[in-house]
Structure formats: C-alpha cells, structure tokens
Design a protein around this motif. Structure first.
Motif, short mmCIF file in Angstrom:
data_model
loop_
_atom_site.label_atom_id
_atom_site.label_comp_id
_atom_site.label_asym_id
_atom_site.label_seq_id
_atom_site.Cartn_x
_atom_site.Cartn_y
_atom_site.Cartn_z
N LYS A 85 38.47 27.34 44.35
CA LYS A 85 39.67 28.17 44.73
C LYS A 85 40.66 27.87 45.57
N ASP B 44 36.01 41.80 46.77
CA ASP B 44 37.21 42.46 47.93
C ASP B 44 38.23 41.82 47.74
N LYS B 45 39.31 42.05 48.70
CA LYS B 45 40.58 41.82 48.73
C LYS B 45 40.68 40.20 48.97
N GLN B 46 39.75 39.62 49.99
CA GLN B 46 39.51 38.27 50.22
C GLN B 46 39.37 37.50 49.01
N ASP B 47 38.80 37.88 47.89
CA ASP B 47 38.47 37.14 46.75
C ASP B 47 39.59 36.95 45.89
N GLU B 48 40.75 37.55 46.26
CA GLU B 48 42.03 37.41 45.42
C GLU B 48 42.51 35.91 45.49
N GLY B 49 43.08 35.31 44.36
CA GLY B 49 43.77 34.05 44.41
C GLY B 49 43.39 33.34 43.22
N LYS C 275 43.17 38.66 40.64
CA LYS C 275 43.74 39.96 41.76
C LYS C 275 42.86 40.89 41.73
N ASP D 120 27.19 31.49 49.55
CA ASP D 120 27.46 32.94 49.58
C ASP D 120 26.52 33.78 48.91
#
Length: 1193
Positions: free
Chosen positions: A634, A667-672, A692, A647
């Motif tokens: 990632k 969640d938002k941190q997993d975006e990329g 996204k 994790d």
C-alpha cells in the motif's frame, strides 16, 4: 391641550334618511381658517365618489351619496380640540302605500284601545337575566300583512358548547309554541358542521290578526342560558276570534277586547280577579271571561309573583338565589325584628344540624349560616324559618372549569401505524371534545377513531394512520384546549447492502446477497427480466433482512443480469454474473505469472469505493506455472509498505488461480493505492488498485434561529466539517417542544440550502431545532439542539397616541397599550419624530421605554413635527401609530384658574394650636405668579409659610392662634390675565371635659382674652345632637366658667359651644367641643336550651317484591324518614352492592330508588335496603324474580 381654534358656531344634527337617498351634514366654525376633519366610527374620511367634503370660509359640509344600511352609524366633526358627534339613521324604502300606512296606525290605535293596560301586560314577555350570550343572530321584530308568511331566524354558535343547545319559542309569557306546530306554524332546525352553527327558524304561514303580539325565544345548554324578545305586528285586519295558532286564550282575549269596546264599562283585569279569587271559583271565572285553556291559565297563575306583604318578623330576607364555586365558602344572612327570636335553617326541607361544615352565628338581629367547602351536594334549596314565617333561596354550586394538566405531543408516524394522542385533565370523568383541523371527531361506522378514558387521562386512538390523517388535532374542555400536529409519512425502504457483480468459474458457487431495512418485505429475483425459480442448483432464501440467491455448479448459461425487486416498492437492485472460462494449454515450459483484471488502477474508473465499517475484499484472479508468490503493498512507489497479517483486521489468502485480500471494518485510514505483485521463476506481474473509503458526513453545527413569526421561524446552520468523502446532497430538520422528548421531522426529501423556514408551529409554545446532513452513503448524526425559541407575532400598533402637553422646546406624548399583545411579553416602546414633509425618522431616545408616556426635549421652536410610536416584543417592532397631523412646537398660553376644594368654600373652623395645611390646586401656562394676602395685607412669613409648585400652592401654619382668623386671598397672574379666590378661617378656643357620669357631663372653659372694652356679663351654653345638628340653649347669662349639662341620651354624639356676652351682645366666635355620651350598661339576652329534633330511621313505604323480564331495566323503590338524614346502603343476598357499576342508587326527598341495568337471570334474589343514623337503624327487603323473555314461534 386647550382648543387652539374657536369652537363651532353651528353644529351638525342627527338625520334620518331612506336607502338610496343623499344626505348633507353642514357645520360652521367661528374662524374661517379652522381646519375641519370628518370621521366615521373614529376613522377619518377623505373626499371620493361616496363622500364629498366641501369647505367655504367658515362653512363646511359632508355629503354622503347613495346611502345604504351600512352608512347608518356614528359620525363626528373635529376642529382643533373641539369635537361634535352626530348619527345617521337609515331606514328601508317604504314598500307600503300611504293607505296601508294609515291603516297600520289605525290598527295600532284600535288594538291599544281594545287591549288596555292589563292585556298589554299579559302579552309582555318575561325578562330573564342574560347570563351568557349564546345567540350569534337574534330574531328581529317583524311586520306582516294578513294572509302572508313571515320567518323568524335565530342562530347559535356551538363551537364552545359540549352539548347540543335546546331552544323554545313562546308567545307572551307562558304559551309554548312547540305544541302549536301545524298548518299555520312550523319550527325548523338546521346544523352546519363546518361553521358549527345551529339555525332555528319559526315560520308563520298565512298570518292572522290574532297572531300579533310579543314573542320570546329561549336557548339553553347545560349551565348556559340566553333569551331574546321580539314583536310581530299584523296589518290589514282587526283582532278577530279566529286563531290560526289554535290558542283559545288569545281568542278569549280578542273576544273580551271586542266586548269591552261595545260596552262603555271600564276594563277589568282578569288576572287580578283570579289572584284574589279562591281556587274553587277558577272554572266559573274562566267561563265568564271566555278562557278555555284552563291548564295554561293555572300555569300562568303559578308563575305570577304575588304582591309581597311586609313581614313583621324579617327585616331583611334572603335573596332569591346565590352562586358559589365548588370548594369555596358561602355565607347566608338574614335580619330579624326581634333579637331574641330563634331561627331554624332547612336544606331541601330537612333541618340542618351544626357541624364542621355548617356554622350558625347570631350577631345582634342578624343570623348567619356559613357553609364551608361547598360541594355539589350543597346545591339545594335553603329555608330560614322564624315561627310561622319563612324565607327561601336557591344555592347554585358552580364546578370549576376543567383544565388540561398534560398537553398533547406532536407525533410523526409511518403509514399504517397506530397513533395514540394522550392528554390529562384536572378532573376525573370530565367531558372533552376532540377536533381535527377545527372539525369535531365522532365515532364513525368504520371505527377509525376511538376515544378512551382512564381516570383523568383521555386518549384518541387512530388504528391505521393514512396520509389523510395528517393535520392539527385539538382536545377541548370548558377550561382550556391543547393542540398537537400529526404527520404521516410513507414507509421508505433503506438498502443496507446492495448486491454486487460476480465473476465465477465453472463448477463454482455464485451467491447474490442484499440487505434491506424491513424484515417483512418479500422480493422476487429476475434473470435478464425473467423470474428466477428455485430448483436443484438455484436456492432462494429470506432470513430476516437478508435476501440471498445461490447458484451451485455455475455453468456458462448462468451468465447474465440478475435483479432483486422488493414487493410494494418502485425500485430494484441489479448485478451482473460474469462466467470466467479458464482455458489451460499444456506447454512443456514454464508460464510467467499474469494478473487478470479489467482495470489496473490508472484511471478514475478503476477506483473501488467501500462504505466505512463494511468489509473490503479484493479477489484478484492470477495465473502462472509454477504457482506464483503474492505480495500486497500500500502506498506510492517511493514508499512501499508490505501488507502482512499482523493486523487482526487484515487477511491475505492465496488459492489456486486467486489471491484474496480482505480488510474487516474498513475506515478512513484504509483509503489509498494498493498494489499486488505476483512472482515465479518465469517472471512477475503487478497491478494497482485504488481504494476509496466513503462515510456519512459529520453532523452540522448547531442551528441558529434568525427570526420568529406567529407560527414560523427562520433557522440557519453551517455545513459539516467533513462530507464523508461524498458530497452532501441536502439536510433533514427536526423540531420538538421544549418540554417534550419526541422529535418530529419537518422534511423527508433532503433540503439543499442551509437556511430553512419552519412553519405550522403553535404561537406561545417553546421549541428546539436540530439538523442532519445527508449524502449518498447515508445520514449523519444529528447536530446539537438550537437555543429554545417561542414563535410569536409582533404586537398590534399602540392606540390613542395624542399630545398631553407642549412648550417651546418640549412635547409630552401619551398612548395606550396595543389591543393585541400576543403570547410574548412587551419589551417596550420606541418613539420617533421627523419634520413635516421629510421621511427621515429620528429616534427620540436610545433604547426602549416601558411607560406609555414620554417627554421629548430639545425640539426646534416653531417647527412643525410629526411623531410616531412602535411597540416592540421578541418578534420585533409593530406597525407604527402616528399623530393625525403635524404639531407645531410652540407653548400655548393657558388662562390661570384656581380650583378651590369643596371643603374650603365654607368657613374653615380650627381650634387653637391646631395645624393648618391648605392645598389649593390651579392651572395656567406658563407658570403663574402667586400672591397670598390676609384681609388685604401681606402675610407674616414668621407665622405663615407658603410653598408653590407648577400645579398647586400650599398655605401652612404650624400652631394656629386666635389672631390667625380672617379672610385669606390668593391671586394668580399670567401677563395681563389673573384669577383670585378667598378662603375664610376661624380659630376658636377649646372646651375642656372635666367629668362624665350617667346622663351628665361637666364642662370648663377660659374667659376670652378680649372683653370688647367692657365687662363680661355672662356666658351662653348650647348643645346639639350631631344627628340633627339643632342647637338648644342650656344656660343663658351664666356667670361661672364651668357648668354641668344633664339629661343627655346614652350613645348619642353631642357638640357644645359657648358664647361670651357683654353689654354689646354675643361674641362673634363660639368655643366648640365634640362629645359622645357612652352607654353605662350592656344587655345580655337569655339563653335557651336547643330542642332535640333527632329521630331514628323508619321506612314509611316498604320494598315490594317484583317479577321482571331479563334485558329490561328494573327499579326498586321505598321511602324513609329520619333526623339527621340517615345513611342508606343497598344489599343483594346480604352482599353490599354500593360500588358495583351495574346498579344505580337515587335518593330524593326521602324516596330511595335502586335501578338495575338490563338484569339477567343471575340478578335475581333478595334485595335489602338499610338506613342508619345516630339514633338507630331500620331495614326493609323484597324478592326480585327475573324471567326469560318469551320468543314467538
């Protein structure tokens, strides 16, 4: 203000005109330059097609064209400060010819001669006190020609009534017309459900001369009553004996009237004869005077008030009726002639015993009965008995109004749900009325509305709500009302998980899954528009909110578009099934790895979107021989992060031909940007996948209330800080009452703007607002609640603005509070002014004033100014009220005028050393010059003090002396104008009371300081009773300075005066003293032992055994006597039935009744009635048999 312009020289007078005529009012003023205003009902008139206003010097006129009935009202003409009122009376156009008019007058004279005073009295209707006005339209007096028809109409508004009103029509005092309905008389009744108005009509058909007379209409509803009198005049015939109303008594009147015309004998009043006659002679007198309606005659005689003889026992009797509220105290009072006499108080004929609630008092010749804590049982007839005479009164106990203690709550429900609107009232068993949008609700045949009572709680139940049930619901009592709003919305099916596209290989399993909000919703699966049926390979399941379509052993023909359609909803969920056919060619060498993806992450279309909290699963097909190794990273190429299974949310799985990467609860941190790399000895391959994560937006900021109205408010808020990765498409608002816990949604479709006007609120109720933000993912959490607010409307404009005072630089204005204040408190008033012809209004002072008067200073002298006032409350300023015309800032001279108080217009007598303080009010502008003098000489400032103000002057003498007697004059002067007034003061010596005994008093005085330059020859002593103020000489030429006055009456008040006598005569001023001769002993009346009237209960009429048919109400009756009133208990088979709902017990004047409602066979048995008081008890019983009803074959 004084009148700046002279008064009228000629005043307009009241006129009478017919409809369609032209009326001219004329007036003249003393000065030709006077400005004149004409008014109609206090409103100024302007010249137009209807009103023509003319002015010629000092002559002014008002012309009213084409007069109508609406023009018949009050008018006024104003010139400066003078105002003259006059009226215009409009009568209908005469439709009768002159001959008919003459006939009308002739008929009236003949009827008057025939009837005489007594007959006219007999037709005069009763006059009852108008307790509560119920009529919205009263029947009016009318005229009709013989043979024609006439209608009388009465209207009653039933909006505030809990029971249908009852109406009665009467002719004269006693004739009820309900029994006379027939060919010549018809009574009708109509009801308008929209306006809730009852219309009652009395139609007289083919009128006859005998129909003429006085009529009365009475309407009543529970404790409310109203009545109206009107007359009917019949033209074109004489009073004949034929009566269309079939009224023998009226016919007899006519016959007796005609006889009296023929005979010259004086008229006799038949009612006076009947009152004086014995009952046995009524029939003979009725036959003699032609009265055939004996029952009506007896009713009237009973109602007629006989002339009361002067009572020898009672000085003051009880009033005919008294009224008291429930729970309050009532005091009845009489006065008797003999103070020693005993009285008895009766209630409904039973003597009242003195208890904690009933208190008897005797003060002098007054006797009191006090009833504490009045209840409905005290609503009765009370009688006071003294010997053989008695006086009676009625006591009415008024129940307090039923108030609503717990209000209705606004509700928002889904279509088809059950609704319960609940409120609580102050009294159990009270009657309430339910309304929807002003229309009363009743139990209809469909049982849509149900009304439930539980103690003080009242509930309106709607079984299955529909869109038609939306509206405002009101519950009303006789002491208040409460309103709530019901909103019904269609059910919206929310999709929690949509079905996704699938790519499967042969022999694999394909699972389509979706989740909706309603567990009860069923659905149908379609493939390429054809319904899918379950078989051995295809399984359709529905568990809770999850619907699944499972296809085992996938074949190429299973490829296509699959759709799920929920039943009853106009939308569907679609996905595609792609069949992946893997062809494996045998190559004797190694194959490099290959990633099989449609998109490789290089375009916007390659972005995979996942909702926050859901599972992210990346299933990537790969090939290669030997099986390649898979690495997930990632991040950007510069900064790679190898994904491991460290994790707990991350899972990496490799199977034959697939590599799967899963994140639980994204969640938002997993975006990329995610990269997958596959390697084997033959090479490597790489693919990028852009992920996204989207979510519902953050809650908006707390809303702000920008403004409020009578039933609305304007609210504004800021957008959320984060839109959750998806643009906000709108907002949803909710409101609730401050003291409620239930929020009600205001809009169902997202509202795009950040400013919203909320309507349909109740004025005076405190509300709160909150907001939700909505995007494509869902709805945010609600915002914080706004500050509480109350919808209010601005007040009406202040009234009665006028000029109170004016000077060269100041003006004083005053006004009255607005007529409509609304539910918000009044914050104050703002006053503004501007020059005439200018629109620039200047505030008279900073802020607001709470007073209704104000003084504005520092105004330009001689300038014409206009003034206006606004009232302010929470909702803002009201409409302004202005002066009728501009005011010139200039002080107006006011003539000086002294107002002498009434007590100073005669000689003021004071004793030596008493204080004298005279306050003399006056008027005059500017402030006058004030001058005091005594007997033409200036005042001595050492003895007399004078203080002046703008409105009065004060003369003060701390210790008066004989020399202060004289005539005091006060003079006011303004320029060349002055006013004077005089006050006479007489200072006299004191008399001294030395001793008082029995009927005597001893007096002592001092000789006068001035003997008149000759010897005092004696003194004259006089006395006067203060009741008569007649002076009698006690001693004449008495030589000593003390004396004894005898033969005084105990308890009387006396005044004594002494004159000194010399050779010239009596002294000019006597010496005075006031004395009360007190009583020397007190009379105590004897006491008597009170007679004991108590008596043990005894049944004077027993119960009688009965046999009744089942299903029909049955009653058992008996009578009992006993003093005090015994307590009665009913038994069935020796079991107490007092508290059972099936039975009702009545007691009236000693007659006891037990009512059994619709008895069945089980209710048969032995019934017993038991009466108990302090003196004993008695029992009576009977047997009741219940028979089954016989049925016909």
């Amino acid at each position: 203000l004084p009148d700046q312009v002279s008064a009228f020289a000629k005043k307009p007078k009241t006129q009478v005109a017919e409809e369609g005529a032209t009326v001219v009012f004329e007036t003249e003023t003393e000065k030709p330059d006077a400005k004149v205003r004409w008014q109609c009902n206090t409103k100024d008139l302007v010249s137009d097609d209807k009103y023509v206003i003319k002015a010629d010097g000092n002559k002014h006129s008002l012309t009213i064209q084409a007069v109508t009935k609406e023009d018949g009202t009050a008018y006024a003409v104003i010139a400066g400060g003078s105002k003259v009122k006059f009226d215009l009376k409009v009568k209908e156009k005469e439709v009768m010819e002159e001959v008919k008019l003459e006939l009308k007058e002739k008929v009236k004279e003949e009827v008057k001669e025939k009837k005489g005073g007594s007959l006219l009295e007999s037709q005069a209707p009763d006059t009852k006190t108008d307790l509560t006005g119920l009529f919205t339209e009263k029947p009016q007096s009318g005229e009709v020609t013989v043979g024609e028809n006439i209608n009388f109409v009465a209207k009653v508004n039933a909006a505030s009534l809990l029971k249908k009103p009852t109406i009665k029509w009467f002719k004269g005092k006693w004739m009820d017309l309900a029994s006379k309905s027939g060919k010549n008389l018809q009574l009708k009744e109509l009801y308008d459900r929209n306006s809730k108005v009852y219309t009652f009509e009395m139609q007289i058909i083919e009128a006859k001369p005998s129909f003429a007379g006085a009529y009365r209409c009475e309407v009543s509803s529970r404790d409310k009553f109203d009545s109206c009198n009107f007359d009917l005049t019949v033209h074109g015939g004489l009073m004949a004996s034929d009566s269309g109303l079939s009224c023998p008594l009226v016919s007899s009147f006519c016959a007796s009237a005609s006889k009296s015309q023929v005979k010259s004998e004086p008229d006799e009043d038949v009612w006076e004869i009947l009152q004086k006659a014995k009952a046995s002679e009524y029939e003979k007198i009725a036959f003699q005077y032609g009265i055939t309606d004996l029952r009506g005659m007896l009713k009237r005689l009973k109602k007629m008030k006989k002339e009361e003889k002067k009572s020898e026992v009672f000085l003051k009797k009880l009033d005919p009726a008294y009224q008291v509220e429930k729970g309050h105290k009532m005091k009845l009072c009489i006065e008797v002639a003999n103070e020693d006499v005993d009285v008895k108080w009766l209630k409904n004929g039973q003597e009242i015993q003195s208890t904690g609630r009933y208190i008897f008092e005797s003060v002098g010749n007054k006797r009191y009965l006090t009833i504490n804590h009045c209840s409905l049982s005290d609503d009765a007839t009370y009688t006071c008995v003294v010997g053989d005479e008695k006086c009676t009164t009625e006591l009415f106990v008024k129940e307090p109004p039923v108030t609503i203690t717990s209000n209705l709550e606004d509700q928002m429900v889904m279509k088809g749900e059950r609704v319960e609107l609940e409120c609580e009232v102050s009294e159990e068993g009270a009657t309430v009325k339910w309304e929807k949008d002003g229309v009363e609700l009743t139990r209809d045949e469909s049982f849509k509305y149900r009304f439930k009572k539980d103690g003080r709680k009242h509930v309106l139940i709607i079984n299955e709500a529909t869109k038609e049930d939306c509206g405002h619901y009101t519950v009303k009592t006789n002491g208040g009302e409460s309103m709530a709003e019901l909103m019904v919305s269609e059910k919206e099916l929310e999709v929690y998980q949509n079905i996704a596209d699938l790519t499967v290989k042969a022999k694999d399993e394909a699972v389509f899954k979706c989740e909706v909000s309603d567990e009860t919703v069923k659905g149908i699966w379609y493939k390429n528009g054809v319904e899918v049926k379950a078989d051995a390979r295809t399984h359709i399941t529905h568990i809770g909110r999850i619907h699944k379509l499972t296809i085992d052993d996938v074949k190429p023909e299973d490829q296509g578009d699959y759709t799920f359609v929920p039943e009853g909803y106009a939308f569907n969920l679609s996905a595609k099934l792609n069949f992946l056919e893997v062809k494996i060619d045998y190559v004797p060498r190694q194959d490099p790895p290959k990633i099989h993806l449609d998109c490789m992450g290089h375009t916007a279309d390659s972005t995979i979107m996942v909702v926050a909290g859901n599972k992210l699963r990346l299933d990537v097909p790969i090939t290669g021989d030997p099986a390649p190794t898979v690495v997930w990273t990632k991040g950007e190429k510069v900064k790679l992060l190898v994904m491991t299974e460290g994790d707990g949310r991350l899972h990496v799985e490799s199977t034959k031909g697939h590599c799967i990467f899963t994140i639980e609860g994204a969640d938002k941190q997993d975006e990329g940007l995610y990269s997958v790399i596959v390697r084997n000895p033959a090479g490597e391959d790489k693919a990028d996948i852009n992920v996204k994560v989207v979510d519902a937006p953050d809650p908006p900021s707390a809303p702000r209330i920008l403004s409020v109205g009578e039933d609305s408010c304007v609210v504004q808020w800021d957008p959320p800080k984060s839109d959750g990765g998806n643009p906000v498409i709108g907002y949803v608002l909710e409101r609730k009452k401050k003291k409620s816990y239930r929020w009600m949604r205001l809009n169902f479709d997202p509202y795009t703007d950040t400013t919203y006007e909320a309507k349909r609120m109740i004025e005076g109720v405190e509300y709160e607002m909150r907001v939700y933000a909505v995007n494509a993912i869902g709805m945010s959490r609600h915002s914080a609640a706004s500050q509480s607010f109350i919808p209010v409307a601005p007040t009406s404009e202040p009234v009665g603005l006028c000029v109170d005072d004016i000077s060269d630089t100041t003006i004083s204005l005053k006004w009255r509070t607005p007529e409509h204040l609304g539910s918000s408190e009044l914050d104050g008033y703002g006053v503004e002014y501007c020059k005439e012809g200018s629109d620039e209004w200047v505030p008279a002072f900073e802020g607001l004033t709470e007073r209704t008067s104000v003084i504005i200073r520092d105004l330009p002298t001689g300038e014409k100014m206009q003034f206006r006032v606004r009232a302010y409350n929470t909702a803002g300023p009201s409409a302004p009220t202005s002066l009728a015309q501009a005011v010139t800032i200039r002080e107006i001279m006011q003539k000086p005028k002294i107002w002498i108080p009434r007590n100073l217009r005669q000689t003021l007598t004071k004793k030596v050393e008493e204080t004298i303080n005279l306050v003399i009010p006056f008027q005059g502008k500017p402030r006058p010059v004030i001058t005091w003098s005594k007997d033409g000489e200036p005042l001595n400032p050492k003895q007399v003090s004078v203080r002046n103000s703008d409105t009065d002057t004060i003369l003060f003498i701390r210790k008066s002396e004989r020399k202060d007697s004289g005539k005091y004059e006060v003079k006011l002067q303004i320029e060349n104008v002055e006013d004077t007034a005089s006050i006479s003061i007489q200072i006299v010596e004191k008399l001294k009371i030395m001793d008082v005994w029995g009927f005597n008093v001893a007096l002592e005085w001092k000789p006068p300081k001035d003997n008149g330059n000759c010897e005092i020859t004696g003194y004259m002593v006089q006395k006067a009773d203060k009741k008569t103020m007649e002076w009698y000489t006690v001693y004449e030429l008495y030589r000593r300075t003390n004396c004894v006055v005898a033969d005084l009456i105990m308890g009387n008040e006396y005044i004594f005066r002494i004159y000194a006598v010399n050779m010239v005569g009596l002294s000019l001023e006597p010496s005075l003293h006031l004395f009360i001769c007190s009583s020397g002993f007190e009379y105590k009346p004897p006491t008597y032992k009170e007679h004991d009237f108590s008596e043990a209960p005894k049944f004077t009429h027993p119960l009688v055994s009965r046999s009744v048919i089942a299903g029909y109400n049955a009653t058992l009756s008996c009578s009992v006597r006993g003093i005090p009133k015994p307590k009665v208990t009913w038994y069935k088979n020796k079991m107490d039935i007092s508290n059972e709902a099936k039975y009702r017990m009545f007691s009236k004047l000693g007659i006891l009744t037990l009512e059994i409602r619709k008895p069945c066979l089980f209710d048969g048995g032995v019934y017993m009635c038991k009466a108990v008081n302090a003196s004993g008890e008695d029992v009576v019983e009977c047997k009741l048999e219940i028979r089954e009803p016989q049925t016909g074959k």
